[in-house]
Design an enzyme around this catalytic site. Sequence first.
Site, PDB file in Angstrom:
ATOM      1  N   GLU A  17     -34.358 -12.235 -46.058  1.00 41.02           N
ATOM      2  CA  GLU A  17     -33.582 -13.385 -45.579  1.00 41.02           C
ATOM      3  C   GLU A  17     -33.103 -13.128 -44.151  1.00 41.02           C
ATOM      4  OE1 GLU A  17     -31.140 -15.640 -48.225  1.00 41.02           O
ATOM      5  OE2 GLU A  17     -29.414 -15.289 -46.936  1.00 41.02           O
ATOM      6  N   ALA A  51     -23.401 -22.774 -42.017  1.00 38.85           N
ATOM      7  CA  ALA A  51     -22.332 -23.395 -42.802  1.00 38.85           C
ATOM      8  C   ALA A  51     -21.856 -24.661 -42.113  1.00 38.85           C
ATOM      9  CB  ALA A  51     -21.182 -22.417 -42.982  1.00 38.85           C
ATOM     10  N   GLY A 108     -23.355 -25.557 -50.252  1.00 45.00           N
ATOM     11  CA  GLY A 108     -22.632 -25.073 -49.071  1.00 45.00           C
ATOM     12  C   GLY A 108     -21.189 -24.780 -49.439  1.00 45.00           C
ATOM     13  N   TYR A 147     -25.206 -17.074 -59.796  1.00 46.18           N
ATOM     14  CA  TYR A 147     -24.121 -16.108 -59.580  1.00 46.18           C
ATOM     15  C   TYR A 147     -23.915 -15.221 -60.803  1.00 46.18           C
ATOM     16  CZ  TYR A 147     -23.510 -19.398 -55.817  1.00 46.18           C
ATOM     17  OH  TYR A 147     -23.754 -20.185 -54.714  1.00 46.18           O
ATOM     18  N   HIS A 151     -19.620 -18.011 -60.017  1.00 51.32           N
ATOM     19  CA  HIS A 151     -19.222 -18.610 -58.738  1.00 51.32           C
ATOM     20  C   HIS A 151     -17.691 -18.611 -58.650  1.00 51.32           C
ATOM     21  CE1 HIS A 151     -18.406 -21.694 -55.697  1.00 51.32           C
ATOM     22  NE2 HIS A 151     -19.560 -21.310 -55.188  1.00 51.32           N
ATOM     23  N   GLN A 178     -26.799 -14.399 -56.004  1.00 52.06           N
ATOM     24  CA  GLN A 178     -25.832 -13.855 -55.048  1.00 52.06           C
ATOM     25  C   GLN A 178     -26.054 -12.340 -55.021  1.00 52.06           C
ATOM     26  OE1 GLN A 178     -24.130 -13.769 -52.488  1.00 52.06           O
ATOM     27  NE2 GLN A 178     -22.479 -15.211 -52.970  1.00 52.06           N
TER      28      GLN A 178
HETATM   29  P1  FAD Z   1     -23.312 -25.673 -56.758  1.00 52.51           P
HETATM   30  O1  FAD Z   1     -24.509 -25.383 -57.565  1.00 52.51           O
HETATM   31  O2  FAD Z   1     -22.987 -27.101 -56.491  1.00 52.51           O
HETATM   32  O3  FAD Z   1     -22.080 -24.956 -57.475  1.00 52.51           O
HETATM   33  C1  FAD Z   1     -20.810 -24.829 -56.836  1.00 52.51           C
HETATM   34  C2  FAD Z   1     -19.701 -24.771 -57.893  1.00 52.51           C
HETATM   35  O4  FAD Z   1     -19.620 -26.042 -58.557  1.00 52.51           O
HETATM   36  C3  FAD Z   1     -19.943 -23.756 -59.006  1.00 52.51           C
HETATM   37  O5  FAD Z   1     -18.701 -23.263 -59.416  1.00 52.51           O
HETATM   38  C4  FAD Z   1     -20.594 -24.583 -60.119  1.00 52.51           C
HETATM   39  O6  FAD Z   1     -20.406 -24.009 -61.412  1.00 52.51           O
HETATM   40  C5  FAD Z   1     -19.862 -25.899 -59.962  1.00 52.51           C
HETATM   41  N1  FAD Z   1     -20.640 -27.076 -60.361  1.00 52.51           N
HETATM   42  C6  FAD Z   1     -21.960 -27.304 -60.154  1.00 52.51           C
HETATM   43  N2  FAD Z   1     -22.299 -28.507 -60.624  1.00 52.51           N
HETATM   44  C7  FAD Z   1     -21.167 -29.066 -61.141  1.00 52.51           C
HETATM   45  C8  FAD Z   1     -20.866 -30.308 -61.755  1.00 52.51           C
HETATM   46  N3  FAD Z   1     -21.807 -31.232 -61.968  1.00 52.51           N
HETATM   47  N4  FAD Z   1     -19.570 -30.557 -62.144  1.00 52.51           N
HETATM   48  C9  FAD Z   1     -18.594 -29.631 -61.938  1.00 52.51           C
HETATM   49  N5  FAD Z   1     -18.840 -28.428 -61.359  1.00 52.51           N
HETATM   50  C10 FAD Z   1     -20.105 -28.158 -60.969  1.00 52.51           C
HETATM   51  N6  FAD Z   1     -24.354 -21.216 -47.809  1.00 52.51           N
HETATM   52  C11 FAD Z   1     -24.677 -21.808 -46.626  1.00 52.51           C
HETATM   53  O7  FAD Z   1     -23.813 -22.457 -46.002  1.00 52.51           O
HETATM   54  N7  FAD Z   1     -25.923 -21.695 -46.088  1.00 52.51           N
HETATM   55  C12 FAD Z   1     -26.929 -21.018 -46.730  1.00 52.51           C
HETATM   56  O8  FAD Z   1     -28.049 -20.934 -46.232  1.00 52.51           O
HETATM   57  C13 FAD Z   1     -26.622 -20.364 -47.976  1.00 52.51           C
HETATM   58  N8  FAD Z   1     -27.566 -19.677 -48.664  1.00 52.51           N
HETATM   59  C14 FAD Z   1     -27.249 -19.120 -49.887  1.00 52.51           C
HETATM   60  C15 FAD Z   1     -28.270 -18.460 -50.609  1.00 52.51           C
HETATM   61  C16 FAD Z   1     -27.983 -17.864 -51.842  1.00 52.51           C
HETATM   62  C17 FAD Z   1     -29.076 -17.149 -52.606  1.00 52.51           C
HETATM   63  C18 FAD Z   1     -26.658 -17.937 -52.359  1.00 52.51           C
HETATM   64  C19 FAD Z   1     -26.332 -17.275 -53.678  1.00 52.51           C
HETATM   65  C20 FAD Z   1     -25.661 -18.608 -51.661  1.00 52.51           C
HETATM   66  C21 FAD Z   1     -25.957 -19.216 -50.424  1.00 52.51           C
HETATM   67  N9  FAD Z   1     -24.972 -19.922 -49.698  1.00 52.51           N
HETATM   68  C22 FAD Z   1     -25.294 -20.505 -48.493  1.00 52.51           C
HETATM   69  C23 FAD Z   1     -23.605 -20.022 -50.211  1.00 52.51           C
HETATM   70  C24 FAD Z   1     -23.423 -21.298 -51.103  1.00 52.51           C
HETATM   71  O9  FAD Z   1     -23.520 -22.443 -50.294  1.00 52.51           O
HETATM   72  C25 FAD Z   1     -22.033 -21.184 -51.740  1.00 52.51           C
HETATM   73  O10 FAD Z   1     -22.012 -20.146 -52.681  1.00 52.51           O
HETATM   74  C26 FAD Z   1     -21.458 -22.485 -52.308  1.00 52.51           C
HETATM   75  O11 FAD Z   1     -20.065 -22.266 -52.572  1.00 52.51           O
HETATM   76  C27 FAD Z   1     -22.081 -22.950 -53.616  1.00 52.51           C
HETATM   77  O12 FAD Z   1     -23.360 -23.419 -53.416  1.00 52.51           O
HETATM   78  P2  FAD Z   1     -24.275 -23.817 -54.686  1.00 52.51           P
HETATM   79  O13 FAD Z   1     -25.494 -24.400 -54.134  1.00 52.51           O
HETATM   80  O14 FAD Z   1     -24.395 -22.674 -55.607  1.00 52.51           O
HETATM   81  O15 FAD Z   1     -23.348 -24.950 -55.340  1.00 52.51           O
END
Ligand code: FAD
Length: 293
Positions: A17, A51, A108, A147, A151, A178
């Site tokens: 990455e 971000a 994000g 995660y 998360h 993660q």
């Molecule tokens: P989601 O899948 O939406 O989850 C976020 C939270 O909401 C979790 O607690 C989940 O359980 C909860 N949730 C999900 N769906 C629902 C629902 N329907 N109702 C209620 N709760 C729900 N960040 C960046 O800015 N740029 C990047 O390029 C980047 N790359 C990453 C790559 C990896 C491999 C990882 C692990 C993280 C990366 N991140 C990046 C960080 C990521 O954006 C953050 O961890 C963010 O807080 C959560 O993103 P997510 O896509 O997992 O969110």
Amino acid sequence: MRITDIICSEKMSLSFEVFPPKKETSYESVQKATEEIAELSPAFMSVTYGAGGGTSKYTLAIAKNLKDKYNVPMLAHLTCVSSDKETISNRIEELKENDIKNVMALRGDLTPELEKSDRSRWDYRHASDLIHELKSKGDFCIGAACYPEVHPESLCQRDDIKYLKEKVDAGVDFLTTQMIFDNNLFFNFMYKIREAGINVPVIPGIMPITNGNQVERAIKLSGAFMPQRFKAMVDKFGSNPDAMKQAGIAYATDQIIDLYANGITNVHVYSMNKPDIAKGIYNNLSEILWKTF
Ligand code: FAD
């Protein structure tokens, strides 16, 4: 090439990455670092998305350069929470125009401004909203985040896995974790998600810690558990940069070998635009990579 075609092979492989420059003046140095990593011919490379989407245009530029010049399969990250429908629609069209087939669909992080804003006005609340959109607009191979240590916004792992299942069911082809410093957490997580009916491939994410100052930031960012032997390594070598670099590369290599030895064939390394660290790990695995055992 689709990421799922690569990671479903029985050969051991590594992916790396990188992140895009935060400002135009550092574009050249970032491009150079990412090219040096691409020269290793990894299984694929991913490029993060700034971000808040602020440096978003560089994600595509870096990915396109590596794909065209080095023929490395590329995974472009895309975040949605701070964007409106029009911006995301434009980003999706740009990915298609530039023949980027693999997209890491993310929500994000929530910035303090977003936290304060009115959620009912957001076009995207969760990564699953973006996944539905990507599915409807093209034939992408879609990755999403997971995660093993839950998360930070989730109340408990049961909820986190429930929402992960919904996300996967929206059209995810593979998951990347993660960062983890203790492989047992990954294997426990795999057991739980398989039990919950999540059956897509999962790529473990390994962050080589090669600088004592990185530790605090890595914990803050990920909330990851640091095993005692990891803490002992940082305590002993953290103030000597060369020793810490060597020890950090060895620790990450050891984790990767353990994952391969226990049935995982692709590991994603958070190489953080550091070609020397990517090369160090790659060289340590020279008799293992691209082979079946
Ligand atoms: P989601 O899948 O939406 O989850 C976020 C939270 O909401 C979790 O607690 C989940 O359980 C909860 N949730 C999900 N769906 C629902 C629902 N329907 N109702 C209620 N709760 C729900 N960040 C960046 O800015 N740029 C990047 O390029 C980047 N790359 C990453 C790559 C990896 C491999 C990882 C692990 C993280 C990366 N991140 C990046 C960080 C990521 O954006 C953050 O961890 C963010 O807080 C959560 O993103 P997510 O896509 O997992 O969110």
